[in-house]
Design an enzyme around this catalytic site. Structure first.
Site, PDB file in Angstrom:
ATOM      1  CG  ASP A 192      46.902  37.436  46.870  1.00 32.69           C
ATOM      2  OD1 ASP A 192      47.985  37.272  46.056  1.00 32.69           O
ATOM      3  OD2 ASP A 192      45.696  38.087  46.322  1.00 32.69           O
ATOM      4  CG  HIS A 262      47.095  36.277  43.029  1.00 34.79           C
ATOM      5  ND1 HIS A 262      47.629  37.559  43.529  1.00 34.79           N
ATOM      6  CD2 HIS A 262      46.610  36.648  41.919  1.00 34.79           C
ATOM      7  CE1 HIS A 262      47.400  38.517  42.742  1.00 34.79           C
ATOM      8  NE2 HIS A 262      47.030  37.633  41.540  1.00 34.79           N
ATOM      9  CD  GLU A 326      46.786  40.727  38.843  1.00 37.71           C
ATOM     10  OE1 GLU A 326      46.874  41.737  38.459  1.00 37.71           O
ATOM     11  OE2 GLU A 326      46.805  40.399  39.908  1.00 37.71           O
TER      12      GLU A 326
END
Ligand code: ACM
Ligand code: ZN
Length: 536
Positions: A192, A262, A326
């Site tokens: 991440d 990420h 995201e």
């Protein structure tokens, strides 16, 4: 007088009183599908009773031996063809599902039967959880017949080891806990913005540098930092060791390499893979970063193929998770390389999907081709639906159940992990003062989890429901830095989730679940696990 009384009591405790017979109780968590018990008759389990097992099932038998010892102190003999053995783990032929099993307790003892070792493992867990906990030299087992199999084939738990690194020893404990609850898929969030934690041998700088952040924000991104360098990653040898450990417990490990967002841990090491060229520090706060892999740079796909090639070498999982959540498109909209790629691919705004969303879909398809050549299926978070999605991908629905419903209607396989029911990084009690600090926000209580129905019958036809593989609980760790806190978040909410995963809707009753829970908590105590003692 007092002293005399004390001596008398002690001697009674130590020498005089025979050990109390303890009784087994088959109403465990998760509740088996069918239990028929004759409480008037019992079989007595004593230390001289042995365990016999079919060829190839020694490990399952050893687990049972170890658990009986752990719970009661009784050490049972173990021998494959022991005709005197009163506990028998037997493979049978037949076409029942691999995880289905039966347990019969009668005059001759305890018979565990299944067509596969995994079924015997589930049976052994059930017997283990049925035992009373505490030292004894014999246990009364009421006569019973149990027939059991899980409702859902996929029963997952996610652990985020990117926001915080957890040692291999903790992950092994977590796998033990999953096995106790009948879970079979460990979703391992390995990379991440805040750290890249998977060793890639062809890219030797990636994990050592991508795993280290200079400091960590304290609390919810309030601008205060701890000033402590933080890092840690898993070598491939450690990953293989965990794959083996999990397989012994009939758990598959699904690695996640979250892409193309990420990715700031990797961008720190390879700034050429970002649209702006960086520099990109490993992120020190939470939330979503605008810095993502460049969708137009051909080196991006080379990088992903190198990484995922090694991921496939290390993890035999039929599923590889590629994240996809995201991924802000701010950089892509302004990046000449991304825009040139959109032109080259002839991508048009089709009114439903933006060109940039379709560029992400292009990356997904390339990655899916790479994975399917290796016999693996791609899993992605529900954002992968945004730019159109090819048939074989599996959608993991996290922003509620909406994405999962849409995906099932489109014929995709779906894993249901909706945040409001399944995000166990959230508080479990209404009174936040009674629990360690978490991400806050909405409460995901045990009863809330328990109420989840993964097939969404109001929205999906029976045909569409068949695409739902199963539910999963997710433990994100922005605010969870230590194993003890992680287990506190997990337990006993995983017990509630385990009944969503295992039991049929007509079996579910939260009050009944709560009444059965204290006996499971005794096993937590035996295993030295912290857990939340209140259940709401
Ligand atoms: C997610 O929680 N961003 C999958
Ligand atoms: Zn770009």
């Amino acid at each position: 007088m007092k002293r005399l009384f004390l001596i008398f009591s002690l001697s009674q405790l130590l020498f005089l009183s025979p050990m109390q017979a303890q009784r087994a109780d088959y109403r465990i968590v998760p509740l088996p599908m069918n239990v028929e018990t004759d409480s008037a008759h019992t079989f007595t389990l004593r230390p001289e009773v042995g365990i016999a097992y079919s060829e190839g099932c020694e490990r399952e038998a050893r687990f049972l031996q170890e658990w009986v010892k752990q719970a009661t102190g009784i050490q049972l003999r173990l021998a494959p063809n022991d005709s005197r053995a009163a506990i028998r783990l037997m493979l049978k032929t037949g076409d029942t599902p691999a995880e289905a099993y039966s347990i019969s307790v009668g005059k001759k003892g305890v018979e565990l039967e299944a067509t596969e070792r995994v079924g015997l493992f589930r049976a052994a867990q059930t017997l283990r959880k049925s035992l009373p906990c505490g030292p004894t030299d014999h246990i009364d087992l009421p006569y019973t017949h149990i027939d059991d199999q899980p409702r859902f084939a996929y029963r997952g738990v996610l652990l985020d080891c990117a926001r915080h690194y957890f040692p291999v020893s903790m992950i092994k404990r977590m796998l033990d806990v999953m096995a106790l609850h009948g879970c079979n898929q460990f979703h391992w969030h390995l990379t991440d913005d805040q750290g890249w934690r998977f060793e890639v041998k062809a890219l030797p700088r990636l994990a050592p540098y991508g795993s280290v952040r200079e400091q960590t924000v304290i609390g919810p991104n309030a601008g205060i930092y701890d000033g402590q360098r933080y890092g840690g990653y898993y070598t491939q040898e450690e990953c293989r060791d965990l794959v083996r450990y999990a397989a012994e417990r009939h758990i598959n490990i699904i690695p996640e390499i979250d892409l193309p967002g990420h990715m700031q841990g990797a961008l720190h090491v390879f700034p050429n893979l970002g649209c702006t060229g960086g520099p990109y520090p490993v992120r020190t706060m939470w939330g979503v970063s605008r810095e993502v892999l460049c969708g137009g740079n051909p080196e991006t796909l080379d990088f992903l193929r190198t990484v995922l090639g090694e991921v496939c070498d290390v993890f035999p999982s039929p599923y590889i998770h590629i994240g996809g959540d995201e991924c802000p498109k701010d950089r892509w909209r302004k990046c000449p390389k991304c825009q040139a790629k959109i032109q080259e691919l002839g991508i048009q705004d089709d009114g439903r999907h933006s060109p940039e969303d379709q560029l992400q879909s292009y990356i997904n398809r390339e990655v899916e081709d790479f994975l399917s050549e290796r016999g693996r299926s791609l899993i992605g978070w529900d954002e992968i639906l945004a730019g159109g999605l090819s048939g074989n991908s599996i959608v993991m629905s996290w922003r509620g159940t909406k994405g999962g419903i849409e995906a099932a209607r489109q014929g995709h396989r779906v894993i249901m992990s909706p945040n409001v029911f399944a995000y166990i990084d959230h508080p479990q009690l209404k009174d936040v003062a009674k629990q360690p600090r978490t991400i806050g926000g909405y409460i995901v209580s045990a009863s809330k989890i328990y109420s989840f129905e993964p097939l969404i019958p109001d929205s999906l036809s029976q045909e569409e429901q068949r695409h739902i593989l199963g539910p999963q609980a997710n433990l994100w760790t922005e605010y969870i830095a230590y194993p003890e806190h992680a287990f506190y978040q997990l337990l006993p909410r995983l017990a509630a989730m385990s009944e969503v995963q295992w039991c049929r809707p007509e079996q579910k009753d939260f009050d009944d679940f709560k009444a059965r829970l204290p006996r499971l908590e005794k096993v937590y105590d035996l295993m030295g696990l912290p857990y939340c003692h209140a259940v709401e």
